[in-house]
Motif scaffolding. Structure first.
Motif, PDB file in Angstrom:
ATOM      1  N   GLY A   1       0.281  -5.160  -6.264  1.00  0.00           N
ATOM      2  CA  GLY A   1      -0.312  -6.488  -6.299  1.00  0.00           C
ATOM      3  C   GLY A   1       0.759  -7.561  -6.355  1.00  0.00           C
ATOM      4  N   HIS A   2       0.364  -8.797  -6.014  1.00  0.00           N
ATOM      5  CA  HIS A   2       1.339  -9.880  -5.880  1.00  0.00           C
ATOM      6  C   HIS A   2       0.833 -11.184  -6.502  1.00  0.00           C
TER       7      HIS A   2
ATOM      8  N   THR B 102      -3.192 -11.571  -6.321  1.00  0.00           N
ATOM      9  CA  THR B 102      -4.000 -11.278  -7.501  1.00  0.00           C
ATOM     10  C   THR B 102      -3.597 -12.183  -8.659  1.00  0.00           C
ATOM     11  N   ASP B 103      -4.303 -12.049  -9.767  1.00  0.00           N
ATOM     12  CA  ASP B 103      -3.909 -12.691 -11.017  1.00  0.00           C
ATOM     13  C   ASP B 103      -2.973 -11.735 -11.756  1.00  0.00           C
TER      14      ASP B 103
ATOM     15  N   ASN C 266      -0.966  -0.097 -13.806  1.00  0.00           N
ATOM     16  CA  ASN C 266      -1.196  -1.542 -13.724  1.00  0.00           C
ATOM     17  C   ASN C 266      -1.419  -2.028 -12.296  1.00  0.00           C
ATOM     18  N   ALA C 267      -1.508  -1.119 -11.342  1.00  0.00           N
ATOM     19  CA  ALA C 267      -1.619  -1.516  -9.939  1.00  0.00           C
ATOM     20  C   ALA C 267      -3.018  -2.006  -9.602  1.00  0.00           C
ATOM     21  N   GLN C 268      -3.074  -3.058  -8.824  1.00  0.00           N
ATOM     22  CA  GLN C 268      -4.353  -3.615  -8.408  1.00  0.00           C
ATOM     23  C   GLN C 268      -5.157  -2.620  -7.578  1.00  0.00           C
TER      24      GLN C 268
ATOM     25  N   ASN D 279      -9.383  -9.755 -12.827  1.00  0.00           N
ATOM     26  CA  ASN D 279      -9.719 -11.087 -12.323  1.00  0.00           C
ATOM     27  C   ASN D 279      -9.902 -11.982 -13.540  1.00  0.00           C
ATOM     28  N   TRP D 280      -8.900 -12.805 -13.808  1.00  0.00           N
ATOM     29  CA  TRP D 280      -8.902 -13.573 -15.051  1.00  0.00           C
ATOM     30  C   TRP D 280     -10.109 -14.507 -15.154  1.00  0.00           C
ATOM     31  N   ALA D 281     -10.433 -15.190 -14.080  1.00  0.00           N
ATOM     32  CA  ALA D 281     -11.534 -16.161 -14.131  1.00  0.00           C
ATOM     33  C   ALA D 281     -12.849 -15.466 -14.466  1.00  0.00           C
TER      34      ALA D 281
END
Length: 405
Positions: A353-354, A220-221, A184-186, A15-17
């Protein structure tokens, strides 16, 4: 001819934020890591292309091509452009970069797809994503536009052919399982039980219409980046590293078709036709025809599964079954790893993820990994040809690539 030298994908669980990152930070990280993965410097890149759908809405940020020179001074002066085609934005960026190379304008291209999407509440995100529908004309009564749109597609398949929704749940179950081995999967750390893919309204609640929680791709990010090269530059690259040029994957064929933005218009136009979405079928066939590759020669598919119904549609449009009979390939295990044609060993949009603008580039990167034998636990043994299928909106834009060695 356009070669893929390699690339990089961010961890889609991030989660980048929450980590204090802005969209520019995600861009710079993907660009730097992508170049490092192929041992190239900024001065080795001739042109930059960015795939992004809704940076303007989620981050209040357009002009994403300007992030190249922000990330590194040596990119100052680099020709860049941004491409938008909803969920197919990354693939359209790839097509533009490949066209640049094939036209002889440039020898190398950095193609980067990204999205910042987890910085707003879920309902706000759904409203922003609704920009890919025909705003003000369709799905105005829906709380969540895209779950509703693909619920309507489930209805359409039911009307034309009949459908058992248990097969939709099975698609999701396969993709979540595949994602478990994708670093790397969410959703690689998510847990499920025997009710997670059921019709139990508590364990697997309805989101909209016939679309349940397990049917949904995971917004996702994230970012993905690849470097493309002309035959001449790829040959130089291979010689410098002592590897055969033939070991580098290339974009063998491509298909790119568009349809009316209106979902209802698409359905009306295909009434009485063999396929629900004839432009999706045409894009798939175009890619194979340009590559000179048949269905039987394809080893892996990375397809759009924004919802399980999207993949159900893709299965018959890819030709694994007759129209309306996708259930046969699911029941036979054809789409599973080790099956006739493994689909989404990465986990797809549901499992991996998308981050919308990154998806098409991520698909191409996974195709590179599969055809170079570097996909790790996701590897399909002996993979030489991978077909991608990337869809924007309700199949308003469809791009398919045939990537192989």
């Amino acid at each position: 001819m356009t070669y893929i030298l390699g690339g990089w994908q961010s961890d889609f669980s991030k989660n980048w934020a929450r980590e204090g990152m802005e969209i520019a930070d995600g861009f710079a990280q993907a660009l730097g890591e992508g170049l490092a993965s192929v041992s190239l410097d900024p001065k080795d890149i001739d042109v930059g292309h960015v795939g992004n759908f809704v940076g303007d809405l989620f981050a209040g940020q357009g002009m994403l091509g300007g992030f190249f020179a922000l990330a590194h001074d040596d990119f100052d002066g680099l020709p860049t452009s941004r491409h938008e085609a909803a969920c197919a934005s990354g693939s359209v960026a790839l097509l533009a970069a490949a066209a640049d190379i094939e036209a002889g304008r440039y020898g190398t291209a950095a193609v980067l797809g990204l999205e910042l999407m987890r910085n707003v509440p879920g309902q706000t995100a759904a409203e922003h994503l609704g920009a890919a529908a025909w705003t003000g004309h369709e799905f105005g009564d829906a709380t969540y536009v895209w779950p509703r749109a693909f619920s309507d597609l489930t209805d359409e398949y039911d009307k034309r052919y009949g459908i058992d929704e248990a097969y939709l749940r099975r698609i999701s179950e396969i993709n979540f399982a595949n994602a478990k081995v994708n670093p790397n999967a969410q959703t690689r750390g998510w847990s499920f039980n025997n009710l997670s893919f059921s019709t139990d309204d508590e364990a697997n609640p309805v989101i909209e219409g016939r679309t349940r929680k397990s049917d949904c791709g995971q917004v996702t990010d994230g970012a993905a980046m690849v470097v493309l090269a002309s035959a001449e530059r790829a040959a130089e690259y291979a010689r410098a590293r002592g590897i055969p040029l033939e070991s580098l994957p290339r974009i063998k064929g491509w298909g790119h078709r568009s349809a009316p933005i209106s979902y209802r218009k698409k359905i009306e136009n295909s009434a009485g036709q063999e396929y629900v979405f004839p432009q999706v079928r045409r894009a798939i066939e175009d890619a194979r025809a340009r590559a000179g590759v048949s269905l039987e020669q394809i080893d892996v598919v990375e397809t759009h599964d924004c919802f399980s119904m999207t993949e159900y549609m893709a299965i018959d449009h890819l030709g694994l079954t007759a129209p309306g009979e996708s259930w046969k390939a699911i029941e036979a295990g054809d789409i599973e790893k080790g099956g006739r044609l493994p689909i989404n060993p990465s986990g797809g949009l549901i499992g991996c993820g998308h981050p919308v603008g990154a998806t098409g580039v991520r698909m191409a990167l996974d195709a590179f990994k599969q055809t170079t034998g570097t996909a790790g636990d996701m590897q399909v043994e002996g993979a030489r040809n991978v077909q991608t299928l990337n869809i924007g909106g309700s199949t308003t834009t469809t791009v398919s690539l045939l990537i192989g060695t």
